[in-house]
Design a protein around this motif. Structure first.
Motif, PDB file in Angstrom:
ATOM      1  N   LYS A  29       0.821  -1.099   0.079  1.00 52.59           N
ATOM      2  CA  LYS A  29      -0.108  -0.006  -0.073  1.00 52.59           C
ATOM      3  C   LYS A  29       0.691   1.289   0.074  1.00 52.59           C
ATOM      4  N   ALA A  30       0.309   2.458  -0.502  1.00 54.18           N
ATOM      5  CA  ALA A  30       1.141   3.542  -0.594  1.00 54.18           C
ATOM      6  C   ALA A  30       0.038   4.660  -0.765  1.00 54.18           C
ATOM      7  N   TYR A  31       0.358   5.889  -0.095  1.00 58.44           N
ATOM      8  CA  TYR A  31      -0.745   6.993  -0.056  1.00 58.44           C
ATOM      9  C   TYR A  31      -0.165   8.153  -0.910  1.00 58.44           C
ATOM     10  N   GLU A  32      -0.953   8.365  -2.037  1.00 58.73           N
ATOM     11  CA  GLU A  32      -0.327   9.151  -3.261  1.00 58.73           C
ATOM     12  C   GLU A  32      -0.741  10.835  -2.901  1.00 58.73           C
ATOM     13  N   GLU A  33       0.266  11.477  -2.636  1.00 57.96           N
ATOM     14  CA  GLU A  33      -0.213  13.161  -2.484  1.00 57.96           C
ATOM     15  C   GLU A  33      -0.401  13.825  -3.654  1.00 57.96           C
ATOM     16  N   ALA A  34      -0.755  15.123  -3.484  1.00 57.66           N
ATOM     17  CA  ALA A  34      -1.175  15.917  -4.497  1.00 57.66           C
ATOM     18  C   ALA A  34      -0.068  16.008  -5.625  1.00 57.66           C
ATOM     19  N   ASP A  35       0.916  16.054  -5.368  1.00 57.26           N
ATOM     20  CA  ASP A  35       2.069  15.979  -6.380  1.00 57.26           C
ATOM     21  C   ASP A  35       2.473  14.884  -7.102  1.00 57.26           C
ATOM     22  N   GLY A  36       1.823  13.626  -6.571  1.00 57.19           N
ATOM     23  CA  GLY A  36       2.147  12.231  -7.249  1.00 57.19           C
ATOM     24  C   GLY A  36       3.452  11.542  -6.162  1.00 57.19           C
ATOM     25  N   THR A  37       3.828  12.211  -5.227  1.00 56.60           N
ATOM     26  CA  THR A  37       4.796  11.373  -4.459  1.00 56.60           C
ATOM     27  C   THR A  37       3.954  10.374  -3.631  1.00 56.60           C
ATOM     28  N   LEU A  38       4.411   8.979  -3.794  1.00 55.59           N
ATOM     29  CA  LEU A  38       3.760   7.872  -3.097  1.00 55.59           C
ATOM     30  C   LEU A  38       4.419   7.667  -1.782  1.00 55.59           C
ATOM     31  N   ILE A  39       3.914   7.563  -0.629  1.00 56.80           N
ATOM     32  CA  ILE A  39       4.135   7.264   0.769  1.00 56.80           C
ATOM     33  C   ILE A  39       3.767   5.794   0.994  1.00 56.80           C
ATOM     34  N   PRO A  40       4.921   4.734   1.196  1.00 57.20           N
ATOM     35  CA  PRO A  40       4.472   3.529   1.573  1.00 57.20           C
ATOM     36  C   PRO A  40       3.851   3.227   3.023  1.00 57.20           C
ATOM     37  N   ILE A  41       2.713   2.641   2.916  1.00 57.16           N
ATOM     38  CA  ILE A  41       2.242   2.429   4.233  1.00 57.16           C
ATOM     39  C   ILE A  41       2.195   0.731   4.557  1.00 57.16           C
ATOM     40  N   THR A  42       2.465   0.338   5.501  1.00 60.64           N
ATOM     41  CA  THR A  42       2.619  -0.952   5.755  1.00 60.64           C
ATOM     42  C   THR A  42       1.417  -1.582   6.829  1.00 60.64           C
ATOM     43  N   ASP A  43       0.947  -2.718   6.786  1.00 58.95           N
ATOM     44  CA  ASP A  43       0.214  -3.335   7.675  1.00 58.95           C
ATOM     45  C   ASP A  43       0.540  -2.978   8.885  1.00 58.95           C
ATOM     46  N   GLU A  44       1.997  -3.304   9.322  1.00 59.76           N
ATOM     47  CA  GLU A  44       2.344  -2.823  10.498  1.00 59.76           C
ATOM     48  C   GLU A  44       2.081  -1.629  11.201  1.00 59.76           C
ATOM     49  N   ASP A  45       2.185  -0.460  10.071  1.00 60.59           N
ATOM     50  CA  ASP A  45       1.976   0.822  10.586  1.00 60.59           C
ATOM     51  C   ASP A  45       0.392   0.806  10.941  1.00 60.59           C
ATOM     52  N   LEU A  46      -0.625   0.117  10.199  1.00 65.98           N
ATOM     53  CA  LEU A  46      -1.787   0.594  10.444  1.00 65.98           C
ATOM     54  C   LEU A  46      -2.295  -0.147  11.743  1.00 65.98           C
ATOM     55  N   ALA A  47      -1.469  -1.402  12.050  1.00 64.88           N
ATOM     56  CA  ALA A  47      -1.923  -2.318  13.183  1.00 64.88           C
ATOM     57  C   ALA A  47      -1.311  -1.531  14.474  1.00 64.88           C
ATOM     58  N   SER A  48      -0.229  -0.701  14.424  1.00 65.90           N
ATOM     59  CA  SER A  48       0.160  -0.043  15.490  1.00 65.90           C
ATOM     60  C   SER A  48      -0.303   1.366  15.734  1.00 65.90           C
ATOM     61  N   LEU A  49      -1.515   1.462  15.087  1.00 66.58           N
ATOM     62  CA  LEU A  49      -2.094   3.031  15.024  1.00 66.58           C
ATOM     63  C   LEU A  49      -2.454   3.283  16.606  1.00 66.58           C
ATOM     64  N   PRO A  50      -2.282   4.579  17.159  1.00 68.77           N
ATOM     65  CA  PRO A  50      -2.375   4.930  18.498  1.00 68.77           C
ATOM     66  C   PRO A  50      -4.049   5.127  18.817  1.00 68.77           C
ATOM     67  N   ILE A  51      -4.781   4.228  18.500  1.00 67.97           N
ATOM     68  CA  ILE A  51      -6.293   4.560  18.504  1.00 67.97           C
ATOM     69  C   ILE A  51      -6.684   3.158  18.971  1.00 67.97           C
ATOM     70  N   PRO A  52      -7.868   3.146  19.979  1.00 71.08           N
ATOM     71  CA  PRO A  52      -8.492   1.933  20.773  1.00 71.08           C
ATOM     72  C   PRO A  52      -9.095   0.848  19.819  1.00 71.08           C
ATOM     73  N   THR A  53      -9.580   1.410  18.792  1.00 69.78           N
ATOM     74  CA  THR A  53     -10.469   0.438  17.796  1.00 69.78           C
ATOM     75  C   THR A  53      -9.254  -0.075  16.945  1.00 69.78           C
ATOM     76  N   ALA A  54      -8.040  -0.071  17.038  1.00 65.06           N
ATOM     77  CA  ALA A  54      -7.260  -1.060  16.073  1.00 65.06           C
ATOM     78  C   ALA A  54      -7.734  -2.399  15.940  1.00 65.06           C
TER      79      ALA A  54
END
Length: 332
Positions: free
Chosen positions: A62-87
């Protein structure tokens, strides 16, 4: 049923380990895209733009695309470690009556299964509490990369969860309502009520997908090399309804005939609706007296006229008698 998510229900200080499984399944018929010239399969391949080669699922992230086309990689570990109680938790935030939930908000349905022997007691406690309160639980949970709303309710002996759309995801109805100002007559409403009463209720378990059955018949016929069944000519046609009253009356008669009932006259208003919708006219005492006087005057005039006519007739009769009784004078 295969679980698609493992986590827990947070019910105050009570934690209930659960497994999330899909509560529904699709029975729709799927088609493949083919090349019309030779019947070859049309496939969509996942190709890397930089290497110009097809890649496997294991190589895709996965990656997030910014307005200028830059792709920022996002891993499953990044999403699993989100600082929210509903993860990894379905966090119950409130209990509300079921009619507070707008059906427009309802999304995918899931079953929540107790995960392990230790989860059976708190799972049953929450289920019975929901039953006795006649309420549903509103919860927040994270699934497939986003936080969602959910509604927990009891189905048989299982806790089911409906995914809910956020309130700002529901569009306003301003642009959908009719623009023209339309007046509906009471008689039209009465016919619509009669049609609703005639159609009555239905057991949803008796309904089935006739379109899918027809498609299966076409597929079976073509596979056997025979002609597909002909489409029956239906009475329903598109276009404008020119005479709404006639269409309603015809619909009521057709509904009654389909149920084996005798088609009744539906153009007249029911007595109960007439009495309810027709206001009685106000009659004051003065108007009644005036009417009575006018009636009396008419009767008196009629009597006088009759008396005059009778007197005139009598006078005419006397004159005629006198003429007959007087002898004619003879002249020499």
């Amino acid at each position: 049923m295969r679980s698609i998510w493992n986590g827990a229900i947070s019910f105050g200080l009570v934690t209930i380990p659960i497994k999330l499984v899909n509560a529904t399944e699709s029975h729709s018929i799927s088609f493949r895209q083919v090349h019309l010239d030779d019947g070859g399969r049309i496939r969509y391949r996942k190709v890397c733009e930089l290497e110009d080669r097809e890649v496997t699922t294991a190589e895709i992230g996965k990656a997030y695309e910014e307005a200028d086309g830059t792709l920022i990689p996002i891993t499953d570990e990044d999403l699993a470690s989100l600082p929210i109680p509903t993860a990894r938790t379905i966090e119950i935030v409130a209990f509300v009556p079921a009619d507070r939930i707008d059906p427009l908000q309802m999304d995918t349905a899931y079953y929540l299964a107790a995960n392990g022997v230790s989860a059976a007691k708190p799972y049953t406690l929450l289920r019975e509490a929901l039953k006795r309160s006649n309420k549903v639980a509103i919860a927040k949970f994270a699934l497939r990369g986003r936080e969602r709303l959910g509604m927990l309710r009891v189905v048989d002996d299982v806790i089911a969860m409906h995914g809910l759309l956020w309130p700002d995801e529901i569009r306003a109805t301003d642009e959908v309502a009719p623009d023209a100002s339309v007046t509906v007559r009471d008689k039209e409403l009465d016919l619509a009520d009669a049609l609703m009463d005639t159609l009555g209720e239905v057991d949803l378990a008796d309904l089935h997908d006739e379109y899918r059955e027809a498609v299966e018949e076409v597929i079976a016929a073509k596979a056997s090399g025979v002609e597909p069944p002909a489409v029956p000519a239906g009475e329903r046609t598109g276009g404008k309804v020119l005479d709404l009253m006639a269409a309603l009356e015809k619909s009521v008669r057709a509904a009654k005939e389909s149920r084996g009932e005798e088609p009744a006259e539906v153009t007249s208003l029911p007595a109960r609706r007439k009495s309810a919708r027709t206001a009685p006219k106000e009659v004051s005492g003065k108007k009644s007296t005036s009417t009575a006087k006018k009636t009396t005057a008419k009767k008196t005039t009629a009597k006088k006229t009759t008396a005059k006519k009778t007197t005139a007739k009598k006078a005419t009769a006397k004159k005629a008698t006198a003429k007959k009784a007087t002898p004619r004078k003879r002249t020499g």
